[in-house]
Motif scaffolding. Structure first.
Motif, PDB file in Angstrom:
ATOM      1  N   PRO A  11       0.756  -1.230   0.072  1.00  0.00           N
ATOM      2  CA  PRO A  11      -0.179  -0.012  -0.057  1.00  0.00           C
ATOM      3  C   PRO A  11       0.771   1.219   0.065  1.00  0.00           C
ATOM      4  O   PRO A  11       0.260   2.122  -0.410  1.00  0.00           O
ATOM      5  CB  PRO A  11      -1.004  -0.226   1.272  1.00  0.00           C
ATOM      6  CG  PRO A  11      -0.099  -0.826   2.131  1.00  0.00           C
ATOM      7  CD  PRO A  11       0.591  -1.956   1.247  1.00  0.00           C
ATOM      8  N   ASP A  13       3.962   2.150   2.569  1.00  0.00           N
ATOM      9  CA  ASP A  13       4.932   2.033   3.659  1.00  0.00           C
ATOM     10  C   ASP A  13       6.108   0.902   3.317  1.00  0.00           C
ATOM     11  O   ASP A  13       5.454  -0.140   2.891  1.00  0.00           O
ATOM     12  CB  ASP A  13       4.218   1.496   4.750  1.00  0.00           C
ATOM     13  CG  ASP A  13       5.251   1.857   6.090  1.00  0.00           C
ATOM     14  OD1 ASP A  13       6.287   1.781   5.786  1.00  0.00           O
ATOM     15  OD2 ASP A  13       4.735   1.860   6.993  1.00  0.00           O
ATOM     16  N   LEU A  16       6.413  -2.372   4.674  1.00  0.00           N
ATOM     17  CA  LEU A  16       5.287  -3.311   4.501  1.00  0.00           C
ATOM     18  C   LEU A  16       5.786  -4.109   2.955  1.00  0.00           C
ATOM     19  O   LEU A  16       4.705  -4.775   2.542  1.00  0.00           O
ATOM     20  CB  LEU A  16       3.722  -2.545   4.216  1.00  0.00           C
ATOM     21  CG  LEU A  16       3.259  -2.193   5.609  1.00  0.00           C
ATOM     22  CD1 LEU A  16       1.926  -1.723   5.483  1.00  0.00           C
ATOM     23  CD2 LEU A  16       3.359  -3.256   6.606  1.00  0.00           C
ATOM     24  N   ILE A 120       0.369  -6.986   0.290  1.00  0.00           N
ATOM     25  CA  ILE A 120      -0.677  -6.519   1.222  1.00  0.00           C
ATOM     26  C   ILE A 120      -1.430  -5.351   0.354  1.00  0.00           C
ATOM     27  O   ILE A 120      -0.906  -4.434  -0.142  1.00  0.00           O
ATOM     28  CB  ILE A 120       0.071  -5.627   2.387  1.00  0.00           C
ATOM     29  CG1 ILE A 120       0.698  -6.599   3.205  1.00  0.00           C
ATOM     30  CG2 ILE A 120      -1.234  -4.921   3.120  1.00  0.00           C
ATOM     31  CD1 ILE A 120       1.329  -5.942   4.414  1.00  0.00           C
ATOM     32  N   GLN A 124      -6.650  -4.740   2.878  1.00  0.00           N
ATOM     33  CA  GLN A 124      -6.165  -4.932   4.314  1.00  0.00           C
ATOM     34  C   GLN A 124      -5.564  -3.882   4.928  1.00  0.00           C
ATOM     35  O   GLN A 124      -5.850  -3.878   6.038  1.00  0.00           O
ATOM     36  CB  GLN A 124      -5.161  -6.166   3.860  1.00  0.00           C
ATOM     37  CG  GLN A 124      -5.566  -7.395   3.472  1.00  0.00           C
ATOM     38  CD  GLN A 124      -4.284  -8.251   2.939  1.00  0.00           C
ATOM     39  OE1 GLN A 124      -3.807  -8.044   1.896  1.00  0.00           O
ATOM     40  NE2 GLN A 124      -3.946  -9.320   3.650  1.00  0.00           N
ATOM     41  N   ALA A 125      -4.927  -2.971   4.080  1.00  0.00           N
ATOM     42  CA  ALA A 125      -4.684  -1.722   4.861  1.00  0.00           C
ATOM     43  C   ALA A 125      -5.584  -0.760   5.462  1.00  0.00           C
ATOM     44  O   ALA A 125      -5.578  -0.433   6.603  1.00  0.00           O
ATOM     45  CB  ALA A 125      -3.656  -0.878   4.052  1.00  0.00           C
ATOM     46  N   SER A 128      -6.950  -2.642   8.534  1.00  0.00           N
ATOM     47  CA  SER A 128      -6.016  -2.287  10.045  1.00  0.00           C
ATOM     48  C   SER A 128      -6.184  -1.074  10.315  1.00  0.00           C
ATOM     49  O   SER A 128      -6.028  -0.696  11.459  1.00  0.00           O
ATOM     50  CB  SER A 128      -4.718  -2.676   9.345  1.00  0.00           C
ATOM     51  OG  SER A 128      -4.607  -4.010   8.950  1.00  0.00           O
ATOM     52  N   LEU A 204      -3.030   5.131   1.863  1.00  0.00           N
ATOM     53  CA  LEU A 204      -3.057   4.248   3.091  1.00  0.00           C
ATOM     54  C   LEU A 204      -1.485   3.956   3.529  1.00  0.00           C
ATOM     55  O   LEU A 204      -0.922   3.693   2.303  1.00  0.00           O
ATOM     56  CB  LEU A 204      -3.832   3.035   2.965  1.00  0.00           C
ATOM     57  CG  LEU A 204      -5.522   3.290   3.086  1.00  0.00           C
ATOM     58  CD1 LEU A 204      -6.132   2.036   2.593  1.00  0.00           C
ATOM     59  CD2 LEU A 204      -5.729   3.432   4.517  1.00  0.00           C
ATOM     60  N   THR A 205      -1.069   4.084   4.523  1.00  0.00           N
ATOM     61  CA  THR A 205       0.264   3.913   4.896  1.00  0.00           C
ATOM     62  C   THR A 205       1.281   4.698   4.424  1.00  0.00           C
ATOM     63  O   THR A 205       2.439   4.389   5.003  1.00  0.00           O
ATOM     64  CB  THR A 205       0.836   2.376   4.693  1.00  0.00           C
ATOM     65  OG1 THR A 205       1.124   2.098   3.483  1.00  0.00           O
ATOM     66  CG2 THR A 205      -0.357   1.391   5.081  1.00  0.00           C
ATOM     67  N   HIS A 209      -1.306   9.985   4.368  1.00  0.00           N
ATOM     68  CA  HIS A 209      -2.370   9.192   4.223  1.00  0.00           C
ATOM     69  C   HIS A 209      -3.275   9.924   5.317  1.00  0.00           C
ATOM     70  O   HIS A 209      -3.076  10.579   6.200  1.00  0.00           O
ATOM     71  CB  HIS A 209      -2.227   7.740   5.059  1.00  0.00           C
ATOM     72  CG  HIS A 209      -1.938   7.665   6.429  1.00  0.00           C
ATOM     73  ND1 HIS A 209      -0.707   8.192   7.075  1.00  0.00           N
ATOM     74  CD2 HIS A 209      -2.784   7.332   7.611  1.00  0.00           C
ATOM     75  CE1 HIS A 209      -0.673   7.885   8.310  1.00  0.00           C
ATOM     76  NE2 HIS A 209      -2.019   7.485   8.646  1.00  0.00           N
TER      77      HIS A 209
END
Length: 233
Positions: A11, A13, A16, A120, A124-125, A128, A204-205, A209
């Motif tokens: 995503p 980061d 990740l 990922i 999923q991100a 979370s 995301l991430t 974000h």
């Protein structure tokens, strides 16, 4: 036999990114991607020959990656999130199917060894970021009608609503398409209470974000863009 890696950048980061993705990129001489995805991967792409094709050139990216690999260059074709979820892996295998069906004259592509490396996903991100949104049955629906008739997408939204699935919408809006998300909201409101939580996760991430939580009846397409994952609880 030459090698093509279908790589998942995750995503956004860098922490990740999976070790297997890093190894694939390190082993590659050439990288094919939308430029932003290479930026997200950062230093591990340094020193590689980079082939940056813009958004809208997804088929061109898949062709380029197959051509490079067929020429003997170990190549990574990079997608954000998971390369197998609404991403480049599907296009690569569709092109190979076309060769087998006689619709493409590229027999050299069939000699390329392909490895799909999962990652990922945005879904999923987003889960979370909200806690544990996908703790029970869930589904994903793309609102893009470029390849799927809108009537089919509507049926899927009704099925998700009547089945009480958590739904993550991919491709919720685009520059030319800004009305489907509001229609999807109205369909889900036929089955869900107005207080149903919705999570909007943008970039995301990544450093910029943003995550917002709202009620289903507050969801508006004007508050979403193509970098947003929309998950309805």
């Amino acid at each position: 036999m030459t090698q093509l890696f279908l790589v998942s950048a995750g995503p956004g980061d860098a922490e990740l990114i999976t070790p297997k993705t890093i190894k694939a990129i390190e082993a590659s001489s050439d990288l094919v991607a939308y430029g932003l995805y290479i930026e997200l991967l950062g230093e591990i792409c340094r020193g590689k020959t980079q082939h940056d094709l813009p958004l809208g050139e997804e088929v061109g990216r898949a062709r380029k990656a197959l051509d490079l690999a067929a020429q003997g260059k170990t190549t990574s074709l990079i997608s954000s999130g998971d390369v197998g979820i609404y991403a480049m892996a599907t296009l690569v295998f569709e092109l190979l199917d076309n060769v087998l069906a006689g619709k493409e004259n590229h027999p050299e592509w069939l000699n390329v060894k392909i490895e799909v490396i999962p990652g990922i996903s945005a879904m999923q991100a987003n889960s979370s970021a909200a806690g544990a949104l996908l703790g029970h049955d869930f589904c994903t629906i793309s609102l893009s009608d470029l390849l799927t008739p809108w009537e089919t997408i509507v049926k899927r939204i009704h099925s998700a609503g009547s089945g009480d699935f958590v739904v993550s919408f991919y491709n919720p809006v685009s520059v030319k398409r800004n009305w489907q998300l509001d229609t999807a909201r109205d369909i889900l409101l036929e089955y869900r209470p107005t207080s149903t939580p919705v999570v909007l996760g943008r970039n995301l991430t990544r450093k910029d974000h943003r995550v917002r939580i709202m009620r289903l009846d507050e969801l508006k397409a004007t508050e979403v863009d193509m970098f947003t994952c929309v998950s309805v609880g």
